[in-house]
Design a protein around this motif. Structure first.
Motif, PDB file in Angstrom:
ATOM      1  N   TRP A  95       8.481 -20.280  -8.232  1.00  0.00           N
ATOM      2  CA  TRP A  95       7.886 -20.694  -9.448  1.00  0.00           C
ATOM      3  C   TRP A  95       6.650 -20.164  -9.540  1.00  0.00           C
ATOM      4  O   TRP A  95       6.270 -19.813 -10.967  1.00  0.00           O
ATOM      5  N   VAL A  96       5.838 -19.953  -8.648  1.00  0.00           N
ATOM      6  CA  VAL A  96       4.678 -19.157  -8.736  1.00  0.00           C
ATOM      7  C   VAL A  96       4.646 -17.817  -9.366  1.00  0.00           C
ATOM      8  O   VAL A  96       4.033 -17.324 -10.157  1.00  0.00           O
ATOM      9  N   ALA A  97       5.894 -17.111  -8.942  1.00  0.00           N
ATOM     10  CA  ALA A  97       6.137 -15.647  -9.845  1.00  0.00           C
ATOM     11  C   ALA A  97       6.313 -15.769 -11.075  1.00  0.00           C
ATOM     12  O   ALA A  97       5.923 -15.033 -11.833  1.00  0.00           O
ATOM     13  N   VAL A  98       7.185 -16.898 -11.313  1.00  0.00           N
ATOM     14  CA  VAL A  98       7.580 -17.063 -13.028  1.00  0.00           C
ATOM     15  C   VAL A  98       6.296 -17.491 -13.519  1.00  0.00           C
ATOM     16  O   VAL A  98       6.117 -17.088 -14.713  1.00  0.00           O
ATOM     17  N   GLU A  99       5.438 -18.282 -12.959  1.00  0.00           N
ATOM     18  CA  GLU A  99       4.110 -18.747 -13.535  1.00  0.00           C
ATOM     19  C   GLU A  99       3.291 -17.546 -13.854  1.00  0.00           C
ATOM     20  O   GLU A  99       2.620 -17.210 -14.890  1.00  0.00           O
ATOM     21  N   ARG A 100       3.197 -16.486 -12.921  1.00  0.00           N
ATOM     22  CA  ARG A 100       2.490 -15.463 -13.156  1.00  0.00           C
ATOM     23  C   ARG A 100       2.987 -14.578 -14.410  1.00  0.00           C
ATOM     24  O   ARG A 100       2.215 -13.931 -15.402  1.00  0.00           O
ATOM     25  N   LEU A 101       4.101 -14.482 -14.320  1.00  0.00           N
ATOM     26  CA  LEU A 101       4.864 -13.542 -15.666  1.00  0.00           C
ATOM     27  C   LEU A 101       4.597 -14.235 -16.833  1.00  0.00           C
ATOM     28  O   LEU A 101       4.388 -13.697 -17.998  1.00  0.00           O
ATOM     29  N   VAL A 102       4.767 -15.793 -17.021  1.00  0.00           N
ATOM     30  CA  VAL A 102       4.502 -16.503 -18.434  1.00  0.00           C
ATOM     31  C   VAL A 102       3.027 -16.451 -18.615  1.00  0.00           C
ATOM     32  O   VAL A 102       2.835 -16.122 -19.425  1.00  0.00           O
ATOM     33  N   ILE A 103       2.165 -16.496 -17.719  1.00  0.00           N
ATOM     34  CA  ILE A 103       0.736 -16.221 -17.852  1.00  0.00           C
ATOM     35  C   ILE A 103       0.355 -14.856 -18.605  1.00  0.00           C
ATOM     36  O   ILE A 103      -0.389 -14.741 -19.651  1.00  0.00           O
ATOM     37  N   LEU A 104       1.022 -13.897 -17.928  1.00  0.00           N
ATOM     38  CA  LEU A 104       0.795 -12.500 -18.590  1.00  0.00           C
ATOM     39  C   LEU A 104       1.532 -12.528 -19.977  1.00  0.00           C
ATOM     40  O   LEU A 104       0.690 -11.876 -21.184  1.00  0.00           O
ATOM     41  N   LEU A 105       2.472 -12.818 -20.349  1.00  0.00           N
ATOM     42  CA  LEU A 105       3.218 -13.033 -21.600  1.00  0.00           C
ATOM     43  C   LEU A 105       2.400 -13.764 -22.435  1.00  0.00           C
ATOM     44  O   LEU A 105       2.272 -13.752 -23.725  1.00  0.00           O
ATOM     45  N   GLY A 106       1.931 -15.015 -22.039  1.00  0.00           N
ATOM     46  CA  GLY A 106       1.308 -15.995 -22.680  1.00  0.00           C
ATOM     47  C   GLY A 106      -0.108 -15.224 -23.253  1.00  0.00           C
ATOM     48  O   GLY A 106      -0.418 -15.728 -24.509  1.00  0.00           O
ATOM     49  N   ARG A 107      -0.578 -14.513 -22.474  1.00  0.00           N
ATOM     50  CA  ARG A 107      -2.001 -14.236 -22.624  1.00  0.00           C
ATOM     51  C   ARG A 107      -1.809 -13.033 -24.011  1.00  0.00           C
ATOM     52  O   ARG A 107      -2.487 -13.137 -24.947  1.00  0.00           O
ATOM     53  N   ARG A 108      -0.709 -12.289 -24.009  1.00  0.00           N
ATOM     54  CA  ARG A 108      -0.106 -11.442 -24.990  1.00  0.00           C
ATOM     55  C   ARG A 108      -0.020 -12.173 -26.290  1.00  0.00           C
ATOM     56  O   ARG A 108      -0.299 -11.978 -27.315  1.00  0.00           O
ATOM     57  N   TRP A 109       0.897 -13.400 -26.087  1.00  0.00           N
ATOM     58  CA  TRP A 109       1.232 -14.096 -27.352  1.00  0.00           C
ATOM     59  C   TRP A 109      -0.356 -14.742 -28.075  1.00  0.00           C
ATOM     60  O   TRP A 109      -0.378 -14.704 -29.191  1.00  0.00           O
ATOM     61  N   ILE A 110      -1.194 -15.174 -27.057  1.00  0.00           N
ATOM     62  CA  ILE A 110      -2.132 -15.804 -27.613  1.00  0.00           C
ATOM     63  C   ILE A 110      -3.020 -14.862 -28.475  1.00  0.00           C
ATOM     64  O   ILE A 110      -3.425 -15.036 -29.566  1.00  0.00           O
ATOM     65  N   ARG A 111      -3.314 -13.416 -27.769  1.00  0.00           N
ATOM     66  CA  ARG A 111      -4.021 -12.452 -28.402  1.00  0.00           C
ATOM     67  C   ARG A 111      -3.224 -12.107 -29.549  1.00  0.00           C
ATOM     68  O   ARG A 111      -3.994 -11.439 -30.609  1.00  0.00           O
ATOM     69  N   GLY A 112      -1.971 -12.249 -29.786  1.00  0.00           N
ATOM     70  CA  GLY A 112      -1.214 -11.727 -30.944  1.00  0.00           C
ATOM     71  C   GLY A 112      -1.762 -12.236 -32.268  1.00  0.00           C
ATOM     72  O   GLY A 112      -1.396 -11.998 -33.655  1.00  0.00           O
ATOM     73  N   GLY A 113      -2.316 -13.642 -32.093  1.00  0.00           N
ATOM     74  CA  GLY A 113      -3.041 -14.412 -33.336  1.00  0.00           C
ATOM     75  C   GLY A 113      -1.756 -15.181 -34.095  1.00  0.00           C
ATOM     76  O   GLY A 113      -2.241 -15.295 -35.419  1.00  0.00           O
ATOM     77  N   GLY A 114      -0.505 -15.187 -33.811  1.00  0.00           N
ATOM     78  CA  GLY A 114       0.300 -15.709 -34.699  1.00  0.00           C
ATOM     79  C   GLY A 114       0.076 -17.111 -34.749  1.00  0.00           C
ATOM     80  O   GLY A 114      -0.235 -17.873 -33.827  1.00  0.00           O
ATOM     81  N   ARG A 115      -0.025 -17.696 -35.965  1.00  0.00           N
ATOM     82  CA  ARG A 115      -0.185 -19.236 -36.317  1.00  0.00           C
ATOM     83  C   ARG A 115       0.958 -20.302 -36.017  1.00  0.00           C
ATOM     84  O   ARG A 115       0.680 -21.428 -36.562  1.00  0.00           O
ATOM     85  N   GLY A 116       1.946 -19.804 -35.835  1.00  0.00           N
ATOM     86  CA  GLY A 116       3.253 -20.687 -35.535  1.00  0.00           C
ATOM     87  C   GLY A 116       4.118 -21.002 -36.944  1.00  0.00           C
ATOM     88  O   GLY A 116       4.284 -22.166 -37.008  1.00  0.00           O
ATOM     89  N   ARG A 117       4.047 -20.191 -37.768  1.00  0.00           N
ATOM     90  CA  ARG A 117       4.640 -20.543 -39.098  1.00  0.00           C
ATOM     91  C   ARG A 117       6.080 -21.057 -38.978  1.00  0.00           C
ATOM     92  O   ARG A 117       6.787 -21.534 -39.559  1.00  0.00           O
ATOM     93  N   GLY A 118       6.772 -20.516 -37.838  1.00  0.00           N
ATOM     94  CA  GLY A 118       8.360 -20.677 -37.629  1.00  0.00           C
ATOM     95  C   GLY A 118       8.525 -21.883 -36.547  1.00  0.00           C
ATOM     96  O   GLY A 118       9.345 -22.121 -36.089  1.00  0.00           O
ATOM     97  N   GLU A 119       7.324 -22.595 -36.417  1.00  0.00           N
ATOM     98  CA  GLU A 119       7.457 -23.637 -35.175  1.00  0.00           C
ATOM     99  C   GLU A 119       8.182 -25.008 -35.676  1.00  0.00           C
ATOM    100  O   GLU A 119       8.568 -25.621 -34.620  1.00  0.00           O
ATOM    101  N   GLY A 120       8.643 -25.042 -37.093  1.00  0.00           N
ATOM    102  CA  GLY A 120       9.202 -26.290 -37.375  1.00  0.00           C
ATOM    103  C   GLY A 120      10.458 -26.381 -36.433  1.00  0.00           C
ATOM    104  O   GLY A 120      10.965 -27.767 -36.057  1.00  0.00           O
ATOM    105  N   LEU A 121      11.492 -25.411 -36.254  1.00  0.00           N
ATOM    106  CA  LEU A 121      12.811 -25.621 -35.663  1.00  0.00           C
ATOM    107  C   LEU A 121      12.416 -26.268 -34.044  1.00  0.00           C
ATOM    108  O   LEU A 121      13.122 -26.908 -33.280  1.00  0.00           O
TER     109      LEU A 121
END
Length: 553
Positions: free
Chosen positions: A270-296
């Protein structure tokens, strides 16, 4: 008493765990003189490794526990992000709380009654939709991959994770944070995931670890829903420890250590997956996407939570229907007539088990409430909050798999000639009730306005008088609610009763699991409904008593 309360509480919670682990490690290495093991060796480990199907059992425990936890956590987080500040969110918050008081065994029995080949779901769909006049020859419950067991764990642990998430959000200005993010163009769900989740997730780690440890080592749900050839490792460990051949207990001890290793491996994964999600999540946050397709995603998250709640409710409703069913032949959608034969056939055994359940739960909860109140009062008088280490102490009995230390604890109870008694069962329940009572009460106690205490002191009252005349009456509702939580936890405990009671103390949970192997469904349903009724009654009485005690006097 107040000064020694923290020390006594730590000894009550951690002492049995440490002693139990020692009592498990030594037999796993071949040393248990009372059974003839008088020297340390690896023969027990070799005997365990030669057990047929061991690798499959280990994989079942690991995969179902990790998978169920992952789904439960994702469901809770995504629903909270999707339905935040909506009427649906408020309704779900009110409706999902009672599910915490539903024992695992009860939900598992109800789910089996619902989705088994002869269960209520197939009866409602037959023959008009399926064409079946007889129950189909399908292996649904006890499937070899543990999918139904994982489903049962998801249904039970999702409400827990959701409420832990709500508790973690307490004190965090989530609404203001999301509102600020929305002014920058972010959609609501995306704003919550990018701004609130990173702040709230660290508070969820210990509850997640506790769920992982339980899900990878559950015994009652594995017996009721899991595979049987081979069974998950925790079930096989219990079988080895209860084998008439006492030498198998050495193998059981080694298996218990492997079970602890599975829990550790799941947490590491779990901790290993958590670290991976944090790494990818930071890139996602920095990407600046506003969530236009979040309806689905929002729709799917709400639908998934709705489906989980509906399935859990239908499982409990199936249990209720079976408890009063008379003649009910497949494929009839409803019983031909109603009958209380299940309750009558349960007879004295049913009510004796209920009485034992109530007395054990009340005793363990009373002791837990006294210790917790004393600890929190000590904290108030010292005007100093404990550090984060206290959280690890509280979660230790929940993170360490029960099967890993309860056998060792049983060995110590046998050595002290205390096993098989009512007090031994109460003590073993107290180990698990204490953390939940503390976690339930600590927040409300620490938010109490200490100016009331200062006023009482200025009037010459002693600290003890202030506790009983000011603090406890004003905190009656959270104290009684914490007590109700303790009762619910005690009613649901299976392994502590089985080991400490040595099979001589019968509660509703142990009897329900034992009878589920092949008993009358109506009797099993009666046991399951009583398991639900007792926690619900505890919460109802707590609410009424709190209203009475909180009234102006």
């Amino acid at each position: 008493m107040i000064r020694l309360a923290p020390l006594v509480t730590v000894l009550v919670m951690i002492g049995p765990v440490v002693a139990g682990l020692a009592g498990t490690v030594l037999p796993a290495l071949g040393w248990l003189p009372v059974l003839g093991g008088e020297e340390i060796s690896l023969a027990t480990i070799r005997a365990l490794l030669s057990a047929p199907g061991l690798a499959t059992s280990v994989w079942l425990s690991f995969s179902t526990g990790l998978g169920a936890t992952l789904i439960a956590v994702c469901l809770a987080i995504l629903f909270c992000a999707a339905a935040q500040d909506s009427r649906l969110f408020r309704v779900t918050t009110r409706l999902i709380s009672p599910f915490l008081s539903v024992p695992h065994a009860t939900l598992a029995i109800g789910l089996a009654f619902l989705i088994a080949p002869s269960g209520w779901a197939f009866r409602l769909l037959s023959p008009w939709a399926t064409g079946w006049e007889r129950p189909p020859d399908l292996l649904i419950v006890h499937d070899p991959h543990g999918l139904v067991m994982a489903l049962g764990l998801v249904l039970k642990e999702t409400p827990f994770m959701f409420l832990m998430l709500l508790a973690a959000l307490d004190g965090l200005p989530a609404r203001r944070i999301v509102a600020t993010a929305r002014t920058m163009g972010y959609r609501a769900m995306t704003a919550w995931l990018k701004t609130v989740l990173p702040q709230v997730y660290p508070r969820l780690r210990l509850p997640i670890f506790a769920v992982l440890a339980f899900a990878t080592s559950t015994v009652d749900m594995a017996i009721l829903l899991g595979p049987t050839t081979p069974a998950p490792l925790a079930v096989r460990v219990v079988q080895w420890m209860g084998d008439p051949d006492l030498s198998r207990r050495f193998v059981g001890s080694a298996g218990a250590l492997v079970q602890a290793g599975i829990a550790v491996a799941a947490i590491v994964a779990w901790v290993a997956v958590e670290r991976l999600v944090i790494l990818l999540g930071r890139r996602w946050i920095r990407g600046g996407g506003r969530g236009r397709g979040e309806g689905l995603m929002r729709t799917l998250s709400i639908a998934a939570m709705g489906a989980a709640c509906a399935l859990a409710i239908l499982s409990l409703f199936a249990l209720a229907v079976w408890s009063v069913a008379g003649a009910w032949r497949f494929p009839e959608g409803l019983p031909g007539d109603l009958s209380l034969d299940g309750w009558r056939q349960g007879g004295r055994d049913l009510w004796a088990a209920a009485l034992t359940t109530v007395t054990v739960a009340l005793a363990a909860t009373a002791a837990a409430v006294v210790l917790v109140v004393a600890c929190l009062e000590r904290e108030t008088r010292a005007a100093r909050r404990p550090g984060r280490g206290v959280d690890w102490v509280l979660y230790t009995p929940l993170i360490v798999p029960q099967v890993a230390f309860l056998f060792g604890l049983q060995v110590l109870l046998v050595a002290g000639r205390l096993d098989g008694g009512w007090f031994a069962v109460v003590w073993s329940h107290l180990v698990f009730v204490l953390p939940y009572v503390f976690l339930s009460l600590a927040g409300a106690w620490r938010r109490f306005d200490t100016r009331y205490i200062a006023v009482a002191r200025s009037l010459g009252r002693s600290p003890t008088a202030i506790l009983f005349l000011v603090t406890l009456p004003m905190l009656a509702r959270p104290v009684l609610t914490a007590a109700a939580v303790g009762v619910a936890v005690s009613v649901a405990l299976y392994l502590p009763t089985l080991f400490a009671g040595a099979g001589r103390i019968e509660t509703l949970t142990t009897e329900a699991v034992a009878r589920a192997a092949g008993g009358d469904r109506r009797i099993i349903a009666a046991y399951g409904l009583l398991q639900i009724a007792l926690p619900f009654a505890a919460f109802a009485l707590a609410s009424l008593a709190a209203r009475r005690l909180s009234a102006p006097r």
